[in-house]
Design a protein around this motif. Sequence first.
Motif, PDB file in Angstrom:
ATOM      1  N   GLY A  97       0.534  -2.168   7.317  1.00 55.71           N
ATOM      2  CA  GLY A  97       0.206  -0.857   6.619  1.00 55.71           C
ATOM      3  C   GLY A  97      -0.007   0.188   7.272  1.00 55.71           C
ATOM      4  N   SER A 156     -12.151  -1.138  -1.792  1.00 53.93           N
ATOM      5  CA  SER A 156     -11.537  -1.986  -0.762  1.00 53.93           C
ATOM      6  C   SER A 156     -12.445  -3.100  -0.405  1.00 53.93           C
ATOM      7  CB  SER A 156     -11.028  -1.316   0.501  1.00 53.93           C
ATOM      8  OG  SER A 156      -9.886  -0.690   0.360  1.00 53.93           O
ATOM      9  N   TYR A 208       0.808  -1.023  -0.007  1.00 55.82           N
ATOM     10  CA  TYR A 208       0.123   0.069   0.019  1.00 55.82           C
ATOM     11  C   TYR A 208       0.731   1.418   0.098  1.00 55.82           C
ATOM     12  CZ  TYR A 208      -4.526  -2.707   0.784  1.00 55.82           C
ATOM     13  OH  TYR A 208      -5.274  -3.639   1.075  1.00 55.82           O
ATOM     14  N   SER A 231      -2.927   4.863   3.965  1.00 54.86           N
ATOM     15  CA  SER A 231      -2.586   3.310   3.764  1.00 54.86           C
ATOM     16  C   SER A 231      -2.945   2.408   5.036  1.00 54.86           C
ATOM     17  CB  SER A 231      -0.959   3.317   3.796  1.00 54.86           C
ATOM     18  OG  SER A 231      -0.354   3.839   2.597  1.00 54.86           O
ATOM     19  N   ALA A 274      -5.661   2.230  -2.731  1.00 53.59           N
ATOM     20  CA  ALA A 274      -4.435   2.847  -2.269  1.00 53.59           C
ATOM     21  C   ALA A 274      -4.199   4.205  -2.718  1.00 53.59           C
ATOM     22  CB  ALA A 274      -3.274   1.985  -2.884  1.00 53.59           C
ATOM     23  N   ALA A 297      -5.507  -0.693   4.143  1.00 55.09           N
ATOM     24  CA  ALA A 297      -5.313  -2.038   4.542  1.00 55.09           C
ATOM     25  C   ALA A 297      -5.851  -2.675   5.666  1.00 55.09           C
ATOM     26  CB  ALA A 297      -3.767  -2.081   5.216  1.00 55.09           C
TER      27      ALA A 297
END
Length: 309
Positions: free
Chosen positions: A247, A149, A22, A89, A84, A93
């Motif tokens: 991350g 995501s 990421y 980040s 990303a 993640a």
Amino acid sequence: MPVEAKWIGVTAVAPVVWGANYVVTKQLLPVDAPLWGSALRALPAALVLLAVARALPRGVWWWRSVVLGTLNVGAFFLLVYVAAQLLPSSVAASVMAMAPLAMAGFAWLLVDERPSTRVLGGAVAGILGVLLLVGGAGGRIEPAGVAASAAALLMSSAGAVLAKRWSDGTPLVALTAWQLLFGGLVLATAAVAVERTPPALDAGTAAGFAFTSLVATAIAYLCWFAGLARLRAATVGVIGLLNPVTGVLLGALVAHERFMLEQVGGIALVLVGVLATTHSRTRRIPVQPEPELLPFPSHADPALAAARC
């Protein structure tokens, strides 16, 4: 070292590298070429693994590779790339940390792996940690990034469990290469149609793509699917919680994202969830008097490592 502990360690390589990816994506790769960025992640890794495997799909593996390549690579890489770029980040993640429950659900439906109370408890602890990580994250949280995501999470979880269901002893390197190849070709075709020319590469961008393709894809996917071949899908999902921990830590250290007290508690809960799950005795479906001597978990279709970059 116990056999299961060895494969837990191998599996853990993947989420740690993906968490680092990421930061690499956000810091080194171009923002305005997500399709080319995803294609340049998949295709070099596919060609390297294909050169090692020296085998093309046969029979049902042609269409299976297309399905798995789409779920685990094509659509998945694009969604992760977009997330990303739109999210801090740590948040990008962290959304993927919902994988334990998603994988447990798909595994129950598709391969009859009923998750144990211990695994579910570890998953819940990890998700509570995720909530703390997201709550303490700095930067603007774009709804489109969260949606990307979440979609990536569902696709990769379904793809991982399907790869486990369809495993039949075909070599892991070949299975991983085929998925990356088909997914990469889909991404490259879309990139030519939508983004036209590939982005210009300087030294930093080239280094970023090299890490993303060879380390965060070729190596990480082999480790991930090796774990799926030998551990229950829900256990692998909980190990994947090391992704947001990495991350968050690298986002703070490298990208100078805010790191708050709530995130320390979140990381602690994630680690508790991972340890509680991986240090428990995995419940198995008995097929022999001494199932603990089997090299794979006693599941009808053991094998693989397809997934998860």
